[in-house]
Design an enzyme around this catalytic site. Structure first.
Site, PDB file in Angstrom:
ATOM      1  N   ASN A  12      19.586  10.445   1.535  1.00 36.93           N
ATOM      2  CA  ASN A  12      18.366   9.707   1.233  1.00 36.93           C
ATOM      3  C   ASN A  12      17.550  10.508   0.222  1.00 36.93           C
ATOM      4  O   ASN A  12      16.988  11.550   0.572  1.00 36.93           O
ATOM      5  CB  ASN A  12      17.593   9.501   2.548  1.00 36.93           C
ATOM      6  CG  ASN A  12      16.289   8.753   2.344  1.00 36.93           C
ATOM      7  OD1 ASN A  12      15.808   8.601   1.221  1.00 36.93           O
ATOM      8  ND2 ASN A  12      15.701   8.289   3.435  1.00 36.93           N
TER       9      ASN A  12
ATOM     10  N   HIS B 214      17.229   0.696  -1.001  1.00 39.45           N
ATOM     11  CA  HIS B 214      16.931   2.110  -0.783  1.00 39.45           C
ATOM     12  C   HIS B 214      18.022   2.681   0.131  1.00 39.45           C
ATOM     13  O   HIS B 214      18.379   2.074   1.130  1.00 39.45           O
ATOM     14  CB  HIS B 214      15.546   2.262  -0.153  1.00 39.45           C
ATOM     15  CG  HIS B 214      15.286   3.636   0.355  1.00 39.45           C
ATOM     16  ND1 HIS B 214      15.544   4.757  -0.400  1.00 39.45           N
ATOM     17  CD2 HIS B 214      14.831   4.085   1.557  1.00 39.45           C
ATOM     18  CE1 HIS B 214      15.248   5.828   0.311  1.00 39.45           C
ATOM     19  NE2 HIS B 214      14.821   5.448   1.500  1.00 39.45           N
TER      20      HIS B 214
ATOM     21  N   CYS C  40       9.463   6.148  -0.188  1.00 39.26           N
ATOM     22  CA  CYS C  40      10.767   5.755  -0.732  1.00 39.26           C
ATOM     23  C   CYS C  40      10.702   4.438  -1.502  1.00 39.26           C
ATOM     24  O   CYS C  40      11.668   4.052  -2.153  1.00 39.26           O
ATOM     25  CB  CYS C  40      11.782   5.638   0.387  1.00 39.26           C
ATOM     26  SG  CYS C  40      11.890   7.120   1.386  1.00 39.26           S
TER      27      CYS C  40
HETATM   28  O1  UT7 Z   1      13.583   6.833   3.651  1.00 39.07           O
HETATM   29  C1  UT7 Z   1      12.541   6.641   4.545  1.00 39.07           C
HETATM   30  C2  UT7 Z   1      12.962   5.690   5.549  1.00 39.07           C
HETATM   31  N1  UT7 Z   1      13.677   6.380   6.602  1.00 39.07           N
HETATM   32  C3  UT7 Z   1      14.594   5.729   7.293  1.00 39.07           C
HETATM   33  O2  UT7 Z   1      14.920   4.624   6.980  1.00 39.07           O
HETATM   34  C4  UT7 Z   1      15.181   6.368   8.530  1.00 39.07           C
HETATM   35  C5  UT7 Z   1      15.373   5.320   9.599  1.00 39.07           C
HETATM   36  N2  UT7 Z   1      15.930   5.867  10.807  1.00 39.07           N
HETATM   37  C6  UT7 Z   1      17.239   6.206  10.915  1.00 39.07           C
HETATM   38  O3  UT7 Z   1      17.984   6.101   9.966  1.00 39.07           O
HETATM   39  C7  UT7 Z   1      17.739   6.645  12.267  1.00 39.07           C
HETATM   40  O4  UT7 Z   1      16.747   6.422  13.247  1.00 39.07           O
HETATM   41  C8  UT7 Z   1      18.189   8.144  12.322  1.00 39.07           C
HETATM   42  C9  UT7 Z   1      19.448   8.327  11.487  1.00 39.07           C
HETATM   43  C10 UT7 Z   1      17.079   9.021  11.807  1.00 39.07           C
HETATM   44  C11 UT7 Z   1      18.516   8.546  13.748  1.00 39.07           C
HETATM   45  O5  UT7 Z   1      19.525   7.710  14.263  1.00 39.07           O
HETATM   46  P1  UT7 Z   1      19.356   7.028  15.695  1.00 39.07           P
HETATM   47  O6  UT7 Z   1      20.568   6.252  15.940  1.00 39.07           O
HETATM   48  O7  UT7 Z   1      18.041   6.290  15.678  1.00 39.07           O
HETATM   49  O8  UT7 Z   1      19.333   8.275  16.646  1.00 39.07           O
HETATM   50  P2  UT7 Z   1      18.226   8.687  17.707  1.00 39.07           P
HETATM   51  O9  UT7 Z   1      17.060   9.296  17.035  1.00 39.07           O
HETATM   52  O10 UT7 Z   1      18.010   7.552  18.643  1.00 39.07           O
HETATM   53  O11 UT7 Z   1      18.990   9.830  18.511  1.00 39.07           O
HETATM   54  C12 UT7 Z   1      20.137   9.511  19.356  1.00 39.07           C
HETATM   55  C13 UT7 Z   1      20.659  10.815  19.933  1.00 39.07           C
HETATM   56  C14 UT7 Z   1      19.574  11.655  20.592  1.00 39.07           C
HETATM   57  O12 UT7 Z   1      20.138  12.309  21.707  1.00 39.07           O
HETATM   58  P3  UT7 Z   1      19.904  11.752  23.196  1.00 39.07           P
HETATM   59  O13 UT7 Z   1      18.414  11.787  23.397  1.00 39.07           O
HETATM   60  O14 UT7 Z   1      20.469  10.373  23.209  1.00 39.07           O
HETATM   61  O15 UT7 Z   1      20.657  12.720  24.028  1.00 39.07           O
HETATM   62  C15 UT7 Z   1      19.257  12.692  19.527  1.00 39.07           C
HETATM   63  O16 UT7 Z   1      18.764  13.891  20.075  1.00 39.07           O
HETATM   64  O17 UT7 Z   1      21.234  11.617  18.914  1.00 39.07           O
HETATM   65  C16 UT7 Z   1      20.617  12.900  18.909  1.00 39.07           C
HETATM   66  N3  UT7 Z   1      20.548  13.390  17.538  1.00 39.07           N
HETATM   67  C17 UT7 Z   1      21.558  14.045  16.939  1.00 39.07           C
HETATM   68  N4  UT7 Z   1      22.767  14.415  17.375  1.00 39.07           N
HETATM   69  C18 UT7 Z   1      23.566  15.069  16.529  1.00 39.07           C
HETATM   70  C19 UT7 Z   1      19.534  13.245  16.637  1.00 39.07           C
HETATM   71  N5  UT7 Z   1      19.873  13.822  15.471  1.00 39.07           N
HETATM   72  C20 UT7 Z   1      21.117  14.323  15.634  1.00 39.07           C
HETATM   73  C21 UT7 Z   1      21.992  15.006  14.780  1.00 39.07           C
HETATM   74  N6  UT7 Z   1      23.208  15.361  15.269  1.00 39.07           N
HETATM   75  N7  UT7 Z   1      21.672  15.318  13.521  1.00 39.07           N
END
Ligand code: UT7
Length: 322
Positions: free
Chosen positions: A279, A249, A112
Site C-alpha cells: 500500500n 487504491h 490514500c
Molecule cells: O490505505 C488506507 C486504507 N487502509 C486499508 O484499507 C486497510 C484495511 N484493513 C485491512 O486491510 C485489514 O483489516 C488488515 C490487513 C489490516 C488486517 O486484516 P484482518 O483480516 O482485518 O485481520 P485482523 O486485524 O482481524 O487480525 C486477525 C488476526 C488477529 O489475531 P487473533 O486476535 O485472531 O488471534 C491478529 O492479531 O491476525 C493477527 N494478525 C497477524 N498475524 C500474523 C494481525 N496482523 C498480523 C500479521 N501476521 N502481520
C-alpha cells in the site's frame, strides 16, 4: 466548458525491496498470513530518499512522457501524508528540484485518496480558466512513519511516487471526478505529529507512529468503493461492458475482490500491483496507471474508473477516457 486530459504519466519506486519473508525476521508474521489477508508479497522501501526525491523522479518521467519542459507548468499539486517537512511544502521542494519556476506549488493531505483529490482540483482549476498545465504527484515515504514492531501495520505499506501532467485540452479526457470526506471517522488512520508544548501547556506526549483500526477501515472501504463506483457509472449511464479498467487504491486484494463481486464485474478488469508495492497510499493509483501505460495496457478511448479511500476518512472516484 474547458476540458482536461492526462498528457503524460510517470512513476518511481525505491530500488530496495522488502519481502514478506524479510518481515518474518522482524515481527511475528508469515508470508502465508500476509499474502492470504492482503495479497501483498513485496514492498519497496526507501534507503534514504525522501518524498520529494521520489516525487522528482516520477515528475521527470511524466514530463518526458508528455513531451514537455518543467518551465511550461503553471502549477504543482502534491498529495502526501509523509511530507519531507511540515513546512515548507514538499511541492515547493519539487518545484526547485525540477526547475518549474513558473509553477505555483502546494501540498494536499487526503490520505490514500490524495491522487483523486488532485485530479478533481486540477480538472476544476483548468475548467476555471486560471491554469493550463498542472503537475499532480502522489508520493509517500511512509516507511519513516511506521512502527516496525507493529505487525498490524508494518506489513502493509511501501514507498513510491506517481505523477501525471494534467493539461487543458480539446478532449474531455478527465470526464468526471467526485471526492468526499467524513471527518467523524478521522481517528481510524492517524499519523500524529508533536503535541502542543508551550509554557502554558501540559506535558509533551511522545511521538507515535502511524496507527490504524484495520477492521473498521476495511468495512468502510468495501462499502464506499462499491457505492461510489455504482454512483459514477449510473451518473454516466455506463454498464460493466463499457468499462475497460478499474484502477483502485491498492490497499488489500480482499477489498478489491469484494468490490468486483458486488458489482458483478470481471475481476480481471481491476488492475492490481499491490503484490509488488504494498500500500503506497497517495502514490498507489498513479503508480498503477504508469505501470499500465508502460505495459501497453492503456488504449486510446478506453474508459477507466479510478477509486480511492483513506485517512480523513476520504474517498473518491474519477472517470477517465484514455
Ligand atoms: O490505505 C488506507 C486504507 N487502509 C486499508 O484499507 C486497510 C484495511 N484493513 C485491512 O486491510 C485489514 O483489516 C488488515 C490487513 C489490516 C488486517 O486484516 P484482518 O483480516 O482485518 O485481520 P485482523 O486485524 O482481524 O487480525 C486477525 C488476526 C488477529 O489475531 P487473533 O486476535 O485472531 O488471534 C491478529 O492479531 O491476525 C493477527 N494478525 C497477524 N498475524 C500474523 C494481525 N496482523 C498480523 C500479521 N501476521 N502481520
Amino acid at each position: 466548458m474547458i476540458h482536461a486530459e492526462i498528457l503524460g504519466i510517470g512513476s518511481y519506486a525505491p530500488e530496495a525491496v522488502m519481502s514478506n519473508v524479510d518481515l518474518e525476521k522482524i515481527v511475528e508474521t508469515s508470508d502465508e498470513w500476509i499474502q492470504s489477508r492482503t495479497g501483498i508479497v513485496n514492498r519497496h522501501i526507501s534507503e534514504g530518499e525522501n518524498t520529494s526525491d521520489l516525487s522528482v523522479k516520477a515528475a521527470l518521467a511524466a514530463l518526458k512522457d508528455a513531451g514537455m519542459e518543467a518551465e511550461e507548468l503553471d502549477m504543482i499539486l502534491l498529495a502526501t501524508t509523509s511530507p519531507d517537512h511540515l513546512s515548507p511544502s514538499t511541492a515547493a521542494l519539487v518545484q526547485k528540484k525540477i526547475g518549474a519556476k513558473n509553477a505555483v506549488a502546494m501540498d494536499v493531505s487526503a490520505g490514500c485518496t490524495g491522487f483523486i483529490y488532485l485530479l478533481d482540483l486540477a480538472r476544476n482549476l483548468i475548467a476555471s480558466g486560471s491554469y493550463q498545465k498542472i503537475l499532480v504527484i502522489g508520493a509517500e515515504v511512509l516507511s519513516k512513519h511506521i512502527d516496525w514492531t507493529d505487525r498490524n501495520t508494518c506489513i502493509l505499506f511501501g514507498d513510491g511516487a506517481g505523477a501525471a501532467i494534467i493539461s487543458k485540452s480539446e478532449r474531455n479526457g478527465i470526464q468526471d471526478t467526485n471526492i468526499y470526506t467524513d471527518g467523524d471517522m478521522n481517528d481510524l488512520i492517524v499519523i500524529p505529529t508533536k503535541s502542543v508544548k508551550n509554557p502554558l501547556g501540559a506535558i509533551e506526549a511522545e511521538y507515535h507512529a502511524l496507527a490504524m483500526k484495520g477492521q473498521d477501515v476495511f468495512k468502510f472501504a468495501t462499502k464506499v468503493v462499491t457505492k461510489s463506483l455504482k454512483e459514477i457509472m449510473k451518473a454516466h449511464e455506463l454498464t460493466n461492458d463499457d468499462i475497460r479498467w478499474v484502477v483502485p487504491h491498492q490497499a488489500n486484494k480482499r477489498i478489491i475482490d469484494f468490490a468486483a463481486s458486488k458489482l458483478k464485474m470481471d475481476p480481471e478488469k481491476f488492475y492490481m500491483n499491490l503484490d509488488e508495492y504494498g500500500n503506497t497510499s497517495a502514490a498507489s493509483i498513479p503508480l498503477a496507471l504508469s505501470e499500465m501505460k508502460q505495459k501497453g495496457l492503456l488504449v486510446k478511448g478506453d474508459k477507466i474508473l479510478l477509486v480511492g479511500f483513506g485517512a480523513g476518512l476520504t474517498w473518491g472516484t474519477a472517470l477517465i477516457e484514455w
